[in-house]
Design a protein around this motif. Structure first.
Motif, PDB file in Angstrom:
ATOM      1  N   GLN A   1       0.842  -1.185   0.000  1.00 54.15           N
ATOM      2  CA  GLN A   1       0.000   0.000   0.000  1.00 54.15           C
ATOM      3  C   GLN A   1       0.877   1.234   0.000  1.00 54.15           C
ATOM      4  N   ALA A   2       0.777   1.979  -1.074  1.00 53.39           N
ATOM      5  CA  ALA A   2       1.511   3.235  -1.188  1.00 53.39           C
ATOM      6  C   ALA A   2       0.652   4.350  -0.615  1.00 53.39           C
ATOM      7  N   PRO A   3       1.266   5.457  -0.205  1.00 49.83           N
ATOM      8  CA  PRO A   3       0.501   6.577   0.360  1.00 49.83           C
ATOM      9  C   PRO A   3      -0.590   7.040  -0.596  1.00 49.83           C
ATOM     10  N   GLY A   4      -1.806   7.139  -0.080  1.00 52.50           N
ATOM     11  CA  GLY A   4      -2.917   7.616  -0.883  1.00 52.50           C
ATOM     12  C   GLY A   4      -3.499   6.615  -1.852  1.00 52.50           C
ATOM     13  N   LYS A   5      -3.012   5.384  -1.796  1.00 49.16           N
ATOM     14  CA  LYS A   5      -3.495   4.360  -2.724  1.00 49.16           C
ATOM     15  C   LYS A   5      -4.073   3.175  -1.960  1.00 49.16           C
ATOM     16  N   GLN A   6      -4.837   2.364  -2.689  1.00 49.17           N
ATOM     17  CA  GLN A   6      -5.399   1.169  -2.079  1.00 49.17           C
ATOM     18  C   GLN A   6      -4.341   0.070  -1.978  1.00 49.17           C
TER      19      GLN A   6
ATOM     20  N   GLN B   1      11.730 -11.847  -3.007  1.00 45.62           N
ATOM     21  CA  GLN B   1      12.968 -11.285  -3.515  1.00 45.62           C
ATOM     22  C   GLN B   1      12.616 -10.207  -4.516  1.00 45.62           C
ATOM     23  N   MET B   2      13.047  -9.001  -4.237  1.00 41.01           N
ATOM     24  CA  MET B   2      12.712  -7.848  -5.078  1.00 41.01           C
ATOM     25  C   MET B   2      13.988  -7.314  -5.715  1.00 41.01           C
ATOM     26  N   ASN B   3      14.062  -7.413  -7.015  1.00 37.21           N
ATOM     27  CA  ASN B   3      15.208  -6.924  -7.778  1.00 37.21           C
ATOM     28  C   ASN B   3      14.790  -5.773  -8.678  1.00 37.21           C
ATOM     29  N   SER B   4      15.771  -5.042  -9.151  1.00 33.72           N
ATOM     30  CA  SER B   4      15.504  -3.921 -10.067  1.00 33.72           C
ATOM     31  C   SER B   4      14.402  -3.017  -9.524  1.00 33.72           C
ATOM     32  N   LEU B   5      14.544  -2.652  -8.270  1.00 34.40           N
ATOM     33  CA  LEU B   5      13.511  -1.855  -7.626  1.00 34.40           C
ATOM     34  C   LEU B   5      13.394  -0.475  -8.258  1.00 34.40           C
ATOM     35  N   LYS B   6      12.152   0.006  -8.273  1.00 39.43           N
ATOM     36  CA  LYS B   6      11.835   1.306  -8.848  1.00 39.43           C
ATOM     37  C   LYS B   6      11.211   2.195  -7.772  1.00 39.43           C
ATOM     38  N   PRO B   7      11.299   3.504  -7.937  1.00 36.99           N
ATOM     39  CA  PRO B   7      10.655   4.386  -6.950  1.00 36.99           C
ATOM     40  C   PRO B   7       9.168   4.081  -6.766  1.00 36.99           C
ATOM     41  N   GLU B   8       8.505   3.626  -7.803  1.00 29.62           N
ATOM     42  CA  GLU B   8       7.080   3.315  -7.681  1.00 29.62           C
ATOM     43  C   GLU B   8       6.811   2.037  -6.886  1.00 29.62           C
ATOM     44  N   ASP B   9       7.843   1.334  -6.504  1.00 30.12           N
ATOM     45  CA  ASP B   9       7.687   0.192  -5.606  1.00 30.12           C
ATOM     46  C   ASP B   9       7.625   0.626  -4.141  1.00 30.12           C
ATOM     47  N   THR B  10       7.853   1.903  -3.894  1.00 31.33           N
ATOM     48  CA  THR B  10       7.807   2.414  -2.532  1.00 31.33           C
ATOM     49  C   THR B  10       6.419   2.224  -1.941  1.00 31.33           C
ATOM     50  N   ALA B  11       6.362   1.556  -0.795  1.00 32.67           N
ATOM     51  CA  ALA B  11       5.084   1.246  -0.154  1.00 32.67           C
ATOM     52  C   ALA B  11       5.353   0.523   1.160  1.00 32.67           C
ATOM     53  N   VAL B  12       4.287   0.339   1.909  1.00 26.90           N
ATOM     54  CA  VAL B  12       4.337  -0.583   3.036  1.00 26.90           C
ATOM     55  C   VAL B  12       3.887  -1.940   2.509  1.00 26.90           C
ATOM     56  N   TYR B  13       4.709  -2.953   2.755  1.00 24.78           N
ATOM     57  CA  TYR B  13       4.432  -4.301   2.257  1.00 24.78           C
ATOM     58  C   TYR B  13       3.871  -5.143   3.398  1.00 24.78           C
ATOM     59  N   TYR B  14       2.773  -5.803   3.108  1.00 24.90           N
ATOM     60  CA  TYR B  14       2.077  -6.616   4.104  1.00 24.90           C
ATOM     61  C   TYR B  14       2.092  -8.079   3.679  1.00 24.90           C
ATOM     62  N   CYS B  15       2.364  -8.916   4.633  1.00 24.59           N
ATOM     63  CA  CYS B  15       2.282 -10.352   4.432  1.00 24.59           C
ATOM     64  C   CYS B  15       0.842 -10.804   4.712  1.00 24.59           C
TER      65      CYS B  15
END
Length: 114
Positions: free
Chosen positions: A38-43, A80-94
């Motif tokens: 979930q990124a800021p302001g997004k679902q 495993q997250m490779n080639s990360l992009k700024p748009e991958d910025t978020a809180v990640y939930y399991c």
């Protein structure tokens, strides 16, 4: 079922991170485990999930860059997250699904700088 996620952090674009999530408690018959973000302001959105038999499902935005895996013996799931992009910025939930009950972890923050 309790889920403990870890592995988030700050990384530069193009870098890699590995998220981990361990399930504890009554962990029998957890049939699906996965990651949402979930990124800021997004679902909150699906990133990837994996069934107990190994079938995986990925969001189009992460295909070819992220890999989900699972250790059934230890009730753990990894991303495993490779080639990360700024748009991958978020809180990640399991997330874990046991029969028809859904469990969520506390979230781990991933920040990708450009």
């Amino acid at each position: 079922v309790q889920l403990q996620a870890s592995g988030g952090g700050l990384v530069q674009a193009g870098g890699s991170l590995r998220l981990s999530c361990a399930a504890s408690g009554r962990t029998f018959r957890i049939n699906v485990m996965g990651w949402y973000r979930q990124a800021p302001g997004k679902q909150r959105e699906l990133v990837a999930n994996i069934h107990s038999g190994g079938v995986t499902n990925y969001a189009d935005s992460v295909k070819g860059r992220f890999t989900i895996s699972r250790d059934n013996a230890n009730n753990s799931v990894y991303l495993q997250m490779n080639s990360l992009k700024p748009e991958d910025t978020a809180v990640y939930y399991c997330k874990a699904v046991q029969y028809r009950t859904i469990y969520w972890g506390q979230g781990t923050e991933v920040t990708v700088s450009s």
